[in-house]
Design an enzyme around this catalytic site. Sequence first.
Site, PDB file in Angstrom:
ATOM      1  N   GLY A 124      -3.914   4.565  -3.039  1.00 32.51           N
ATOM      2  CA  GLY A 124      -2.573   4.723  -3.597  1.00 32.51           C
ATOM      3  C   GLY A 124      -1.656   5.614  -2.760  1.00 32.51           C
ATOM      4  O   GLY A 124      -0.545   5.932  -3.179  1.00 32.51           O
ATOM      5  N   ASP A 246       4.293 -12.264  -1.670  1.00 30.94           N
ATOM      6  CA  ASP A 246       4.549 -10.999  -2.374  1.00 30.94           C
ATOM      7  C   ASP A 246       5.535 -10.137  -1.593  1.00 30.94           C
ATOM      8  O   ASP A 246       5.990  -9.108  -2.093  1.00 30.94           O
ATOM      9  CB  ASP A 246       3.248 -10.224  -2.620  1.00 30.94           C
ATOM     10  CG  ASP A 246       2.445 -10.010  -1.350  1.00 30.94           C
ATOM     11  OD1 ASP A 246       2.141 -11.001  -0.672  1.00 30.94           O
ATOM     12  OD2 ASP A 246       2.144  -8.851  -1.031  1.00 30.94           O
TER      13      ASP A 246
HETATM   14  P1  AMP Z   1       1.353  -4.696   1.264  1.00 35.59           P
HETATM   15  O1  AMP Z   1       0.684  -4.310   2.508  1.00 35.59           O
HETATM   16  O2  AMP Z   1       2.415  -3.726   0.869  1.00 35.59           O
HETATM   17  O3  AMP Z   1       1.898  -6.103   1.231  1.00 35.59           O
HETATM   18  O4  AMP Z   1       0.258  -4.570   0.125  1.00 35.59           O
HETATM   19  C1  AMP Z   1      -0.607  -5.573  -0.341  1.00 35.59           C
HETATM   20  C2  AMP Z   1      -1.312  -5.077  -1.599  1.00 35.59           C
HETATM   21  O5  AMP Z   1      -2.207  -3.994  -1.285  1.00 35.59           O
HETATM   22  C3  AMP Z   1      -0.382  -4.541  -2.664  1.00 35.59           C
HETATM   23  O6  AMP Z   1      -0.919  -4.868  -3.918  1.00 35.59           O
HETATM   24  C4  AMP Z   1      -0.422  -3.062  -2.420  1.00 35.59           C
HETATM   25  O7  AMP Z   1      -0.071  -2.325  -3.556  1.00 35.59           O
HETATM   26  C5  AMP Z   1      -1.878  -2.848  -2.036  1.00 35.59           C
HETATM   27  N1  AMP Z   1      -2.063  -1.649  -1.227  1.00 35.59           N
HETATM   28  C6  AMP Z   1      -1.714  -1.464   0.056  1.00 35.59           C
HETATM   29  N2  AMP Z   1      -2.027  -0.228   0.480  1.00 35.59           N
HETATM   30  C7  AMP Z   1      -2.594   0.409  -0.569  1.00 35.59           C
HETATM   31  C8  AMP Z   1      -3.137   1.731  -0.777  1.00 35.59           C
HETATM   32  N3  AMP Z   1      -3.145   2.635   0.191  1.00 35.59           N
HETATM   33  N4  AMP Z   1      -3.638   2.007  -2.000  1.00 35.59           N
HETATM   34  C9  AMP Z   1      -3.625   1.098  -2.986  1.00 35.59           C
HETATM   35  N5  AMP Z   1      -3.138  -0.143  -2.848  1.00 35.59           N
HETATM   36  C10 AMP Z   1      -2.632  -0.499  -1.662  1.00 35.59           C
HETATM   37 MG    MG Z   2       3.997  -5.761   0.267  1.00 32.20          MG
END
Ligand code: AMP
Ligand code: MG
Length: 479
Positions: A124, A246
């Site tokens: 998170g 997304d």
């Molecule tokens: P993204 O890279 O922003 O497209 O993220 C893809 C998914 O992974 C989303 O559901 C994010 O919330 C989750 N996510 C990415 N990094 C983290 C992290 N450090 N902790 C928890 N969830 C993550």
């Molecule tokens: Mg994203």
Amino acid sequence: MTLDIAFDNSYARLPDRFFARLDPVPVAAPALIRLNTMLAHELGLDAEALRGPEGLAMLAGNAVPEGAAPLAQAYAGHQFGGFVPQLGDGRALLLGEVIDRAGRRRDIQLKGSGRTPFSRMGDGRAWIGPVLREYIVSEAMHALGVPTTRALAAVTTGEDVFREGRMPGAILTRVASSHIRVGTFQYFAVRGDEDGLRTLFEHTRARHHPDAHTPLEVLRAVVAAQARLVAQWMGLGFIHGVMNTDNTHIGGETIDYGPCAFMDAYHPDMVFSSIDEFGRYAYSNQPQVAVWNLAQFATCLLPLMDSDQEAAIAAATEAVHEFSDHFQAAWLARFRAKLGLAREEDGDAELIETLLARMAALRTDFTRSFRGLADGSARAEFAEPEAFDAWAAQWRTRLASEGRPDAEVTAALRAANPAFIPRNHRVEEAIQAALAGDFAPFHRLCDVLACPFDAQPEAADLLAAPRQQEVVRRTFCGT
Ligand code: AMP
Ligand code: MG
């Protein structure tokens, strides 16, 4: 100075299954890295109060301000073509919404604010690398005239996170017209939750496309907005890098500055993302990928369309195919402007394509070559200047046919072709300096990139393409 924010949280008023309510997880020792004073003003927020102890506590997630309704949004998404039925805000929290000075509804979101029910294996959190990167690049995109999420603030947390090693933690405050994505619609569609879908649709329609009334009209509006957006990326040599559903924003903003990059040397096949093994999200694939993502959006809307599903599919398909005309028109308009052309003529597409083909063959610097058309330095960007000369003769003839005064053409060229972009090696350099405790290069990049079309002689070093040993070949996801 007290922090007094007039939140009006429309998303928090949607049904419970749209999100999980929770507070951010406090951090040990927050410190402000940068506050976007202009954006604070635009939002009607008191910048001084945001800099103060109460403001810092909010930006770090250590205190929830009066009127906020923190929540993690649920969404799904296709990642590199593979469907994930539940993603959601795993390291972000929507604090709430405000109506800005121009009357627009804006989300205020913390990114890196701790675990949520959607975190899966993640912590998170975020470290200063991706936070500074998103701050620099999203604000540069805004200054370049591209619809984008914004950066209101960056703070360090005083805590470490573990990635390849121990990294200093940070939190970005992101501002957006909403955080509704194609993946948000997919979340309800895949669950067969038609009521949820209808509720999300109505919320989105009213918020982003109030002139559209039916699902088909909204689809058409989203298609047009995405086509204009991707055309803008193309005109800047921008590669998003992770065009998953997304990360496809329903209002047409650029969202998710993970492995994105501005090209230095031009080639249509350029890919930077370390996880994009097959070049799915290469520069020249971006329009097609947008169409693919929009087709997923259209699929979600089918249950809300005509009860005759065959008719609905036919209409939705046609709407998605409108992308091509919108994109072509926007792309041509953008590149015409980049060549300083005011009128439309038949051979223009060919003139543009010829230049791009020669640039690709010689891998000339994208930004410098176009800016050089205004400054007379474009020729010098070509390893074989004759390749430029032959094209330039045609270009000058075409320009002359418009009969505009030189000064006017030069001004138009400068307004359409930025001098400064967030070059990968400079972003990297700013992050490395910050890791060593020096935030000056980060601040300087932000300041220069706020006026990317101005000459700024004192920043001449930031105009340079990377030297061989400075070239960044790989970029990484923003976690
Ligand atoms: P993204 O890279 O922003 O497209 O993220 C893809 C998914 O992974 C989303 O559901 C994010 O919330 C989750 N996510 C990415 N990094 C983290 C992290 N450090 N902790 C928890 N969830 C993550
Ligand atoms: Mg994203």
